[in-house]
Structure formats: structure tokens, C-alpha cells
Design an enzyme around this catalytic site. Structure first.
Site, PDB file in Angstrom:
ATOM      1  N   PHE A   1       0.808  -1.221   0.000  1.00  0.00           N
ATOM      2  CA  PHE A   1       0.000   0.000   0.000  1.00  0.00           C
ATOM      3  C   PHE A   1       0.845   1.278   0.000  1.00  0.00           C
ATOM      4  CE2 PHE A   1       0.403  -1.609   4.374  1.00  0.00           C
ATOM      5  CZ  PHE A   1       1.011  -0.527   5.004  1.00  0.00           C
TER       6      PHE A   1
ATOM      7  N   ARG B   1      -1.539   7.053  21.032  1.00  0.00           N
ATOM      8  CA  ARG B   1      -1.994   5.849  20.310  1.00  0.00           C
ATOM      9  C   ARG B   1      -3.366   5.412  20.830  1.00  0.00           C
ATOM     10  NH1 ARG B   1       1.032   4.194  15.830  1.00  0.00           N
ATOM     11  NH2 ARG B   1       0.143   2.138  16.165  1.00  0.00           N
TER      12      ARG B   1
ATOM     13  N   ASN C   1      -7.299   7.094   7.562  1.00  0.00           N
ATOM     14  CA  ASN C   1      -7.598   6.894   8.988  1.00  0.00           C
ATOM     15  C   ASN C   1      -7.265   8.103   9.856  1.00  0.00           C
ATOM     16  OD1 ASN C   1      -4.862   6.581   8.932  1.00  0.00           O
ATOM     17  ND2 ASN C   1      -4.829   4.497   9.765  1.00  0.00           N
TER      18      ASN C   1
ATOM     19  N   HIS D   1      -1.954  10.164  12.266  1.00  0.00           N
ATOM     20  CA  HIS D   1      -0.747   9.362  12.461  1.00  0.00           C
ATOM     21  C   HIS D   1      -0.220   9.648  13.860  1.00  0.00           C
ATOM     22  CE1 HIS D   1       3.369   7.846  12.153  1.00  0.00           C
ATOM     23  NE2 HIS D   1       3.718   8.979  12.746  1.00  0.00           N
TER      24      HIS D   1
ATOM     25  N   GLU E   1      10.962  11.183  13.862  1.00  0.00           N
ATOM     26  CA  GLU E   1       9.841  11.831  13.156  1.00  0.00           C
ATOM     27  C   GLU E   1       9.778  13.322  13.476  1.00  0.00           C
ATOM     28  OE1 GLU E   1       6.273   9.620  14.030  1.00  0.00           O
ATOM     29  OE2 GLU E   1       6.981   7.840  12.963  1.00  0.00           O
TER      30      GLU E   1
HETATM   31  P1  GTP Z   1       0.339   5.496  11.424  1.00  0.00           P
HETATM   32  O1  GTP Z   1       0.146   6.218  12.711  1.00  0.00           O
HETATM   33  O2  GTP Z   1      -0.182   6.286  10.239  1.00  0.00           O
HETATM   34  O3  GTP Z   1       1.753   5.013  11.243  1.00  0.00           O
HETATM   35  O4  GTP Z   1      -0.631   4.221  11.539  1.00  0.00           O
HETATM   36  P2  GTP Z   1      -0.414   2.875  12.323  1.00  0.00           P
HETATM   37  O5  GTP Z   1       0.872   2.908  13.093  1.00  0.00           O
HETATM   38  O6  GTP Z   1      -1.670   2.629  13.081  1.00  0.00           O
HETATM   39  O7  GTP Z   1      -0.300   1.819  11.157  1.00  0.00           O
HETATM   40  P3  GTP Z   1       1.001   1.324  10.334  1.00  0.00           P
HETATM   41  O8  GTP Z   1       2.219   2.051  10.792  1.00  0.00           O
HETATM   42  O9  GTP Z   1       1.001  -0.148  10.364  1.00  0.00           O
HETATM   43  O10 GTP Z   1       0.634   1.778   8.849  1.00  0.00           O
HETATM   44  C1  GTP Z   1       0.900   3.106   8.444  1.00  0.00           C
HETATM   45  C2  GTP Z   1      -0.275   3.630   7.674  1.00  0.00           C
HETATM   46  O11 GTP Z   1      -0.365   2.916   6.452  1.00  0.00           O
HETATM   47  C3  GTP Z   1      -1.649   3.443   8.315  1.00  0.00           C
HETATM   48  O12 GTP Z   1      -2.009   4.450   9.222  1.00  0.00           O
HETATM   49  C4  GTP Z   1      -2.575   3.478   7.128  1.00  0.00           C
HETATM   50  O13 GTP Z   1      -2.877   4.811   6.764  1.00  0.00           O
HETATM   51  C5  GTP Z   1      -1.709   2.860   6.033  1.00  0.00           C
HETATM   52  N1  GTP Z   1      -2.104   1.480   5.820  1.00  0.00           N
HETATM   53  C6  GTP Z   1      -1.878   0.413   6.618  1.00  0.00           C
HETATM   54  N2  GTP Z   1      -2.404  -0.704   6.078  1.00  0.00           N
HETATM   55  C7  GTP Z   1      -2.983  -0.317   4.914  1.00  0.00           C
HETATM   56  C8  GTP Z   1      -3.698  -0.989   3.892  1.00  0.00           C
HETATM   57  O14 GTP Z   1      -3.917  -2.191   3.941  1.00  0.00           O
HETATM   58  N3  GTP Z   1      -4.125  -0.213   2.833  1.00  0.00           N
HETATM   59  C9  GTP Z   1      -3.871   1.126   2.755  1.00  0.00           C
HETATM   60  N4  GTP Z   1      -4.310   1.840   1.704  1.00  0.00           N
HETATM   61  N5  GTP Z   1      -3.224   1.788   3.702  1.00  0.00           N
HETATM   62  C10 GTP Z   1      -2.783   1.090   4.762  1.00  0.00           C
HETATM   63 MG    MG Z   2       2.757   3.467  12.262  1.00  0.00          MG
END
Ligand code: GTP
Ligand code: MG
Length: 137
Positions: A57, A85, A112, A115, A126
Site C-alpha cells: 500500500f 496511540r 484513517n 498518524h 519523526e
Molecule cells: P500510522 O500512525 O499512520 O503510522 O498508523 P499505524 O501505526 O496505526 O499503522 P502502520 O504504521 O502499520 O501503517 C501506516 C499507515 O499505512 C496506516 O495508518 C494506514 O494509513 C496505512 N495502511 C496500513 N495498512 C494499509 C492498507 O492495507 N491499505 C492502505 N491503503 N493503507 C494502509
Molecule cells: Mg505506524
């Protein structure tokens, strides 16, 4: 005290939820130590999410993050990383707990709304990515 980096993503800004989200941080006892609005270039979004570059993604994520303005802040307080978080809720809004930002405001795992750094170590990286020392109060 601990610091964490928060981003209100383009969907949160588009939905006019900047004040709503910042108020949640303040109500939870987090102090806003730095704050700015920016429209990230595709390259800046790719640099920020570099750890995810091999994920399927990555293209969608960096296109979305550079779609419109974001609000970037440094939140400070006891256990700031974990507290932020908790306020954010699970990555997938459908799985997020009631009362969290993602449950209340987000529409999909891709869009979503917020971040938040996932560790104090990553938070330091960051924060340095977006803020100069003189911008941190
Ligand atoms: P962040 O705070 O944004 O880092 O989110 P997170 O820590 O809850 O999730 P993670 O670090 O695993 O993933 C980073 C970001 O990638 C997520 O917040 C989502 O916006 C995006 N993301 C994760 N999984 C998917 C997916 O399956 N599809 C898409 N389009 N985006 C994804
Ligand atoms: Mg993350």
C-alpha cells in the site's frame, strides 16, 4: 516527560476536524509543544513513510498523504506515545474502540485521519524530520 509526533492526515483536514482533534489531545493532558500546517510533496511523504516502502500500500499511502494539507504537531506529556496511540484507536477504524479519533472520524484503513509515532525512539526521528530545534518549545 515524553514527546510524540502527531499528523492530522489530509482526510481530517478536509472534514474540518483540526480543532476537534487538537482538543482531544489537550483534554487528555497532552501539551502541544510545536504545531504547523503543511502540504507534503510526494517525496516528503515517501521519506516520512520510508519504513513502509516495501508494503503493497506504499503508493496509495504516499499519494494520499500528499493529497492536501496536513497538521503536524509535537505532543508532550507523561507516556505521550502510548497516550496518543490510545486516543487514535486501531489502524482500521472499523476495529477502533468507541470514543477514539479513528472510530469517531475516520472512514477506512487507508484514510484513517491521524498518524502517531509508535515508539519514543521513532518519535525523535519523526520530530526531527519535520521540526527544527527552534520550532520546538
Ligand atoms: P500510522 O500512525 O499512520 O503510522 O498508523 P499505524 O501505526 O496505526 O499503522 P502502520 O504504521 O502499520 O501503517 C501506516 C499507515 O499505512 C496506516 O495508518 C494506514 O494509513 C496505512 N495502511 C496500513 N495498512 C494499509 C492498507 O492495507 N491499505 C492502505 N491503503 N493503507 C494502509
Ligand atoms: Mg505506524
Amino acid at each position: 516527560v515524553e514527546r510524540t509526533l502527531s499528523i492530522i492526515k489530509p482526510d481530517g483536514v478536509e472534514k474540518n476536524k483540526i480543532g476537534n482533534i487538537l482538543a482531544r489531545f489537550e483534554s487528555a493532558g497532552l501539551r502541544i509543544a510545536a504545531l504547523k500546517m503543511a502540504h507534503l510533496s510526494r517525496a516528503e511523504a515517501e521519506g516520512f513513510y520510508y519504513v513502509h516502502k516495501a508494503r503493497p500500500f506504499f503508493g496509495e499511502l504516499t499519494e494520499f498523504m500528499s493529497r492536501g494539507p496536513v497538521v503536524i504537531s509535537v505532543l508532550e506529556g507523561a507516556d505521550a506515545v502510548a497516550k496518543n496511540r490510545e486516543l487514535m484507536g486501531a489502524t482500521d477504524p472499523a476495529k477502533a474502540a468507541p470514543g477514539t479519533i479513528r472510530k469517531d472520524l475516520a472512514t477506512s484503513v487507508g484514510e484513517n485521519t491521524v498518524h502517531g509515532s509508535d515508539s519514543a525512539e521513532n518519535a525523535a526521528w519523526e520530530i526531527a524530520y519535520f521540526f527544527a530545534g527552534s520550532e520546538l518549545t
